[in-house]
Design a protein around this motif. Structure first.
Motif, PDB file in Angstrom:
ATOM      1  N   VAL A 150     -81.703  18.106 -92.691  1.00  0.00           N
ATOM      2  CA  VAL A 150     -80.863  17.338 -91.771  1.00  0.00           C
ATOM      3  C   VAL A 150     -80.957  15.842 -92.094  1.00  0.00           C
ATOM      4  CG1 VAL A 150     -80.611  16.606 -89.367  1.00  0.00           C
ATOM      5  CG2 VAL A 150     -80.834  19.026 -89.898  1.00  0.00           C
ATOM      6  N   ALA A 151     -82.160  15.382 -92.396  1.00  0.00           N
ATOM      7  CA  ALA A 151     -82.328  13.978 -92.767  1.00  0.00           C
ATOM      8  C   ALA A 151     -81.586  13.678 -94.062  1.00  0.00           C
ATOM      9  CB  ALA A 151     -83.805  13.647 -92.916  1.00  0.00           C
ATOM     10  N   ALA A 152     -81.666  14.624 -95.006  1.00  0.00           N
ATOM     11  CA  ALA A 152     -80.995  14.418 -96.294  1.00  0.00           C
ATOM     12  C   ALA A 152     -79.486  14.329 -96.124  1.00  0.00           C
ATOM     13  CB  ALA A 152     -81.352  15.556 -97.251  1.00  0.00           C
ATOM     14  N   PRO A 156     -79.467  10.096 -88.895  1.00  0.00           N
ATOM     15  CA  PRO A 156     -80.621   9.206 -88.695  1.00  0.00           C
ATOM     16  C   PRO A 156     -81.797   9.981 -88.122  1.00  0.00           C
ATOM     17  CG  PRO A 156     -78.877   8.734 -87.110  1.00  0.00           C
ATOM     18  CD  PRO A 156     -78.298   9.652 -88.128  1.00  0.00           C
ATOM     19  N   SER A 157     -82.970   9.726 -88.656  1.00  0.00           N
ATOM     20  CA  SER A 157     -84.105  10.546 -88.248  1.00  0.00           C
ATOM     21  C   SER A 157     -85.024   9.841 -87.253  1.00  0.00           C
ATOM     22  CB  SER A 157     -84.909  10.977 -89.477  1.00  0.00           C
ATOM     23  OG  SER A 157     -85.413   9.840 -90.128  1.00  0.00           O
ATOM     24  N   ALA A 158     -84.678   8.606 -86.896  1.00  0.00           N
ATOM     25  CA  ALA A 158     -85.558   7.879 -85.975  1.00  0.00           C
ATOM     26  C   ALA A 158     -85.169   8.158 -84.528  1.00  0.00           C
ATOM     27  CB  ALA A 158     -85.483   6.385 -86.258  1.00  0.00           C
ATOM     28  N   GLY A 159     -86.151   8.102 -83.633  1.00  0.00           N
ATOM     29  CA  GLY A 159     -85.900   8.206 -82.204  1.00  0.00           C
ATOM     30  C   GLY A 159     -85.423   9.564 -81.759  1.00  0.00           C
ATOM     31  N   TRP A 160     -84.928   9.642 -80.520  1.00  0.00           N
ATOM     32  CA  TRP A 160     -84.556  10.944 -79.969  1.00  0.00           C
ATOM     33  C   TRP A 160     -83.307  11.506 -80.631  1.00  0.00           C
ATOM     34  CZ3 TRP A 160     -79.951  11.900 -77.404  1.00  0.00           C
ATOM     35  CH2 TRP A 160     -79.202  10.756 -77.044  1.00  0.00           C
ATOM     36  N   VAL A 161     -82.432  10.628 -81.182  1.00  0.00           N
ATOM     37  CA  VAL A 161     -81.243  11.118 -81.882  1.00  0.00           C
ATOM     38  C   VAL A 161     -81.677  11.947 -83.091  1.00  0.00           C
ATOM     39  CG1 VAL A 161     -79.095  10.460 -83.019  1.00  0.00           C
ATOM     40  CG2 VAL A 161     -79.999   9.056 -81.170  1.00  0.00           C
TER      41      VAL A 161
END
Lengths: 514, 71
Positions: A150-152, A156-161
């Protein structure tokens, strides 16, 4: 490019979801019976069992972590190949016996069998708890597979999003597991395996062609990673590490609750033995996937500037996603990533069902609500499958990934300690139930202590045997200690006349009807 | 147990010894921890292990076919 990949990825994901719910009506039966919800009614034929066990044992974590290991450490990572090669003969000689006795007595889990065989709710409880403990971090690790792809895809992988995709995936997974039970992962496994096979076949044709063939690929790999290091004098070095990792993993595989759940859901013992010859096709895919680690190395993905951030965050687990993004057009990257993500959901569903079955039979029905109705039992299992999954989700979101990896490493060492009760029990009632419990305790304590002593860096301990250093997989060392304790104490307890308990099974339950 | 049953259990055991072959072949590391001979650019170590996948399946298939009537 990420847009095409993301669209294909999401479409496949959305297409698969209804399958999980439709599955409830597949070979429909009363899902208020635990053996219908939790074992698919023991009616799966050869092909479904092949998909189910394949989808079960070759998890998303395998697809990400195995090439990552080869990428980082080289040849030693290939222990996975002998592991799966020897696991089938070992496991499938034994499993038909378990299937027969489980069918006869309506046992849903390995712990059920142990409880009946040794007339000991306590021994059943130990096996059940070990199974649940070993399974939880395994489910959490499936999420790592989803997280990386999903990150790839550029989410965005930061925070609750960043956690949102995981949460959505798990809510969907939890909902269809709840309604359809084991039928859901069985049906979805078909899609998952097709996606994985297509990806692997394309990858091993397209990528080597791009990189100039396997000769070029291996020429780009540092020599010390291509081959296991020759053992120094006075030590068996990497050779014994390689062999014992393979053997120990194969022996442990038998005791994992999700494998037993898959096996017990087969229609008959022949379905299992037939699969012994059919399942190696997955091992071939596994070998090819392991080679992707070298391809990623040869392609130099770690040096690509735009991947640097991902490698910092996911370390070598990003090697294969990076290789796919670099080598495939966007839409096919989407197919491959969907294969990995859906490939995470199938084992996660089976594992949560297996853990729920264990809890319901060995804790709830045994200690909390003896004499509960069948419907109540099934309802409890469904609820617990939700608890297990949300536990794993919290685990994955709240704790660092290394924690889950360490626990999974421990899980393999823990689960192997239930092998004496399970496997010896299938062949003989000679072992004393108290001896089995104390052997388990010795193995668990020693395994945990040794692994902690290594600081969770690997699971190979430099054992000293007759003046030679034999690096050995901790699971095998502690299993040997466990068995020794069982044998010595059985003799001792019997001599002392300690109560042995009965046996609810008879020899004919294990053999084919003549 | 009847004699015919004892005999069938024995036959099954003999055929099952075939399953030990892939176990030994893939665990005895000194046999295959080397680079040469290569096959389509793959060092021996890798293609040897990969080759044992279908070979082990073959062993399993033979055992299945020879013992399925006893099972």
């Amino acid at each position: 490019m990420p847009h095409a990949a993301l669209i294909v990825f999401l479409s496949l994901f959305v297409l698969v979801t209804p399958l999980g719910f439709v599955a409830a009506r597949w070979r429909s039966a009363d899902l208020n019976q635990l053996q219908e919800w939790g074992l698919g009614g023991r009616r799966f034929g050869t092909l479904v069992t092949w998909f189910l066990l394949g989808g079960d044992m070759y998890t998303a974590y395998t697809f990400v972590a195995l090439p990552a290991l080869v990428f980082g450490a080289g040849a030693i990572g290939f222990f996975a190949l002998p592991y799966t090669i020897i696991a089938y003969p070992l496991v499938f000689v034994v499993l038909p016996r378990l299937w027969r006795v489980a069918h006869k007595h309506n046992y849903i889990t390995g712990a059920d069998f142990v409880r009946g065989r040794y007339d000991s709710p306590m021994l059943g409880l130990l096996v059940a708890i070990t199974g649940i403990l070993a399974t939880m971090p395994y489910i959490a690790l499936q999420l790592v597979g989803i997280e990386v792809v999903v990150a790839a895809l550029g989410v965005p992988s930061a925070g609750w999003v960043g956690d949102l995709p995981l949460i959505i995936a798990f809510v969907v997974l939890a909902a269809y597991t709840y309604t359809s039970g084991l039928r859901a992962p069985a049906l979805i496994a078909v899609v998952k395996d097709l996606l994985i096979y297509v990806t692997v076949i394309v990858a091993v044709i397209v990528i080597p062609a791009e990189l100039g063939g396997y000769g070029r690929i291996f020429a780009a790999v540092p020599a010390e990673r291509i081959m296991l290091a020759r053992p120094p004098p006075g030590s068996l070095g990497s050779y014994s590490a390689f062999a014992t990792l393979a053997l120990g993993s194969a022996v442990a595989l038998f005791a994992y609750p999700h494998v037993l759940t898959g096996a017990l859901s087969a229609r008959d013992p022949k379905t299992l033995t037939r699969n012994m010859a059919l399942l190696p096709s997955y091992s071939l895919a596994l070998g090819l996937i392991a080679l992707l680690g070298f391809m990623a190395l040869a392609a130099g993905v770690a040096k690509v500037p735009q991947y640097a951030g991902y490698f910092r965050q996911y370390s070598n687990n990003f090697a294969v996603p990076a290789l796919f993004m670099r080598s495939f057009p966007g839409w096919f990257t989407g197919v491959a990533f969907a294969g990995i993500a859906i490939g995470a959901l199938v084992p996660a569903a089976i594992m949560s069902i297996a853990a729920a079955n264990l809890w319901t039979r060995s804790v709830y029905r045994e200690y909390l609500r003896p004499g509960c109705s069948d419907a109540e039992e099934a309802r409890q299992a469904k609820l617990v499958s939700l608890v297990v999954k949300f536990g794993a989700l919290l685990f994955a979101i709240g704790l660092p990934t290394t924690f889950a990896i360490n626990l999974q490493l421990l899980g393999g060492i823990w689960i192997i300690q239930t092998v004496p009760a399970l496997v010896f029990g299938l062949y003989t009632r000679w072992c004393h139930r108290r001896a089995l419990a104390l052997g388990w305790l010795a193995g668990m304590a020693m395994g945990t202590w040794m692994e902690a002593g290594l600081g969770f860096k690997g699971a190979v301990y430099p054992l000293r045997l007759f003046g030679v250093i034999v690096p050995t997989y901790i699971a095998l060392i502690t299993l040997a200690v466990n068995v020794a304790v069982v044998v010595v104490l059985t003799v001792l307890l019997r001599a002392l006349g300690v109560e042995e308990g009965g046996d609810r099974t008879v020899p004919a339950d294990y053999e084919p009807a003549a | 147990m009847r004699t015919s049953q004892v005999r069938s259990v024995r036959t099954r055991l003999w055929w099952r010894l075939l399953l030990v072959v892939p176990v030994i072949a893939t665990l005895w590391v000194p046999w295959f921890a080397r680079t040469r001979p290569m096959l389509i650019g793959l060092p021996f170590f890798y293609w040897y292990l990969m080759a044992w996948v279908p070979l082990s399946a073959l062993c399993s298939a033979v055992v299945y076919l020879k013992t399925r009537d006893l099972d």
